[in-house]
Design a protein around this motif. Structure first.
Motif, PDB file in Angstrom:
ATOM      1  N   LEU A 129       0.718  -0.894   0.069  1.00 45.04           N
ATOM      2  CA  LEU A 129       0.421  -0.159  -0.094  1.00 45.04           C
ATOM      3  C   LEU A 129       0.536   1.300  -0.326  1.00 45.04           C
ATOM      4  O   LEU A 129       2.094   1.147   0.452  1.00 45.04           O
ATOM      5  CB  LEU A 129      -0.223   0.064   1.363  1.00 45.04           C
ATOM      6  N   LEU A 158       0.192   5.149   0.984  1.00 43.59           N
ATOM      7  CA  LEU A 158      -0.842   6.276   1.882  1.00 43.59           C
ATOM      8  C   LEU A 158      -0.496   7.671   1.926  1.00 43.59           C
ATOM      9  O   LEU A 158       0.593   7.775   1.757  1.00 43.59           O
ATOM     10  CB  LEU A 158      -0.353   5.716   2.702  1.00 43.59           C
ATOM     11  N   LEU A 209     -10.404  -0.197   1.451  1.00 42.13           N
ATOM     12  CA  LEU A 209      -8.794   0.793   1.097  1.00 42.13           C
ATOM     13  C   LEU A 209      -9.824   2.022  -0.704  1.00 42.13           C
ATOM     14  O   LEU A 209      -9.161   3.000   0.379  1.00 42.13           O
ATOM     15  CB  LEU A 209      -7.636  -0.236   0.111  1.00 42.13           C
ATOM     16  N   ILE A 224      -5.587   5.711  -0.676  1.00 47.73           N
ATOM     17  CA  ILE A 224      -4.889   4.489  -0.711  1.00 47.73           C
ATOM     18  C   ILE A 224      -4.728   3.712  -2.168  1.00 47.73           C
ATOM     19  O   ILE A 224      -5.533   3.606  -3.116  1.00 47.73           O
ATOM     20  CB  ILE A 224      -5.337   3.781   0.665  1.00 47.73           C
ATOM     21  N   HIS A 225      -3.718   3.816  -2.400  1.00 46.33           N
ATOM     22  CA  HIS A 225      -3.032   2.758  -3.401  1.00 46.33           C
ATOM     23  C   HIS A 225      -2.947   1.122  -3.499  1.00 46.33           C
ATOM     24  O   HIS A 225      -1.681   1.112  -2.518  1.00 46.33           O
ATOM     25  CB  HIS A 225      -1.886   3.583  -4.604  1.00 46.33           C
ATOM     26  N   SER A 226      -3.038   0.165  -3.711  1.00 50.16           N
ATOM     27  CA  SER A 226      -2.970  -1.052  -3.609  1.00 50.16           C
ATOM     28  C   SER A 226      -1.815  -2.046  -4.684  1.00 50.16           C
ATOM     29  O   SER A 226      -3.051  -1.636  -5.259  1.00 50.16           O
ATOM     30  CB  SER A 226      -3.422  -1.341  -2.811  1.00 50.16           C
TER      31      SER A 226
END
Length: 167
Positions: free
Chosen positions: A6, A8, A63, A71-73
Motif C-alpha cells: 500500500l 498512503l 481501502l 490509498i493505492h494498493s
C-alpha cells in the motif's frame, strides 16, 4: 495469505495508522513492514501486508473508501531473494539542485538497484546554509569494485562526501 503493498497519503492527523492497523487485525491480516513520514503537512507512507486470500477483495474495497487517506494498493507475489550483496551508501554535502538526479544517474550507470533511499536537508553547523544528507541501500553484484563506485559518486560534485559500506 496474499501479499499486498500500500501507498498512503492524506492530511496528517492522529489515528490514521491505527484505523488501518485495526482493519488489518480484524481480517486476520499480518502487518509485515512499513515506513511513514510527515511531509509538508501531509501524512505519507507505505505498508507491506499479508491478507487472507478470501478477504482480499473486501479489504481492497475498504481501502478505496477510506475517509481520510488516498490509498493505492498492489497485490504481489513473494519476491525471490537476490544473491547480490547489499551496500550502504551515505552522502553528505552542501545542498544544491540536482544532487539526487546526479547520484541516481551514477547508480543507474553501474546498473545498481536502489532498495531503500532516505534523504533530507538540515542546517549546517557554523555555516548557516543547508546540508544535504542521504542514505541509500543498494544491491551490487558479487565481485563488484566498490572503489570505482565511490570514485564515480564523489566525481558528480566536488563538495560531496561519500561512504560506501558493503554488508
Amino acid at each position: 495469505m496474499k501479499p499486498i503493498i500500500l501507498t498512503l497519503i492524506g492530511n496528517d492527523k492522529p489515528g490514521l495508522i491505527e484505523s488501518l492497523a485495526q482493519k488489518v487485525y480484524s481480517i486476520e491480516g499480518n502487518w509485515l513492514s512499513s515506513n511513514f513520514s510527515h511531509m509538508a503537512g501531509q501524512f505519507a507512507g507505505f505498508v507491506e501486508l499479508n491478507i487472507p486470500a478470501d478477504k482480499h477483495q473486501g479489504f481492497v474495497e475498504y481501502l478505496n473508501s477510506h475517509p481520510d487517506l488516498t490509498i493505492h494498493s498492489v497485490s504481489t507475489e513473494s519476491a525471490d531473494e537476490s544473491s547480490d550483496n547489499v551496500a550502504q551508501i551515505e552522502i553528505i554535502g552542501n545542498d544544491k539542485p540536482g544532487i539526487v538526479q546526479e547520484l541516481t544517474s551514477v547508480l543507474h550507470g553501474f546498473n545498481i538497484n536502489i532498495v531503500k533511499f532516505t534523504s533530507g536537508c538540515e542546517s549546517a553547523p557554523n555555516w548557516g546554509s543547508l546540508l544535504f544528507k542521504a542514505q541509500a541501500t543498494v544491491t551490487i553484484p558479487e565481485g563488484f569494485d566498490t572503489d570505482q563506485l565511490t570514485g564515480a559518486l564523489e566525481g558528480v560534485a566536488n563538495d560531496l562526501v561519500v561512504d560506501v559500506t558493503i554488508k
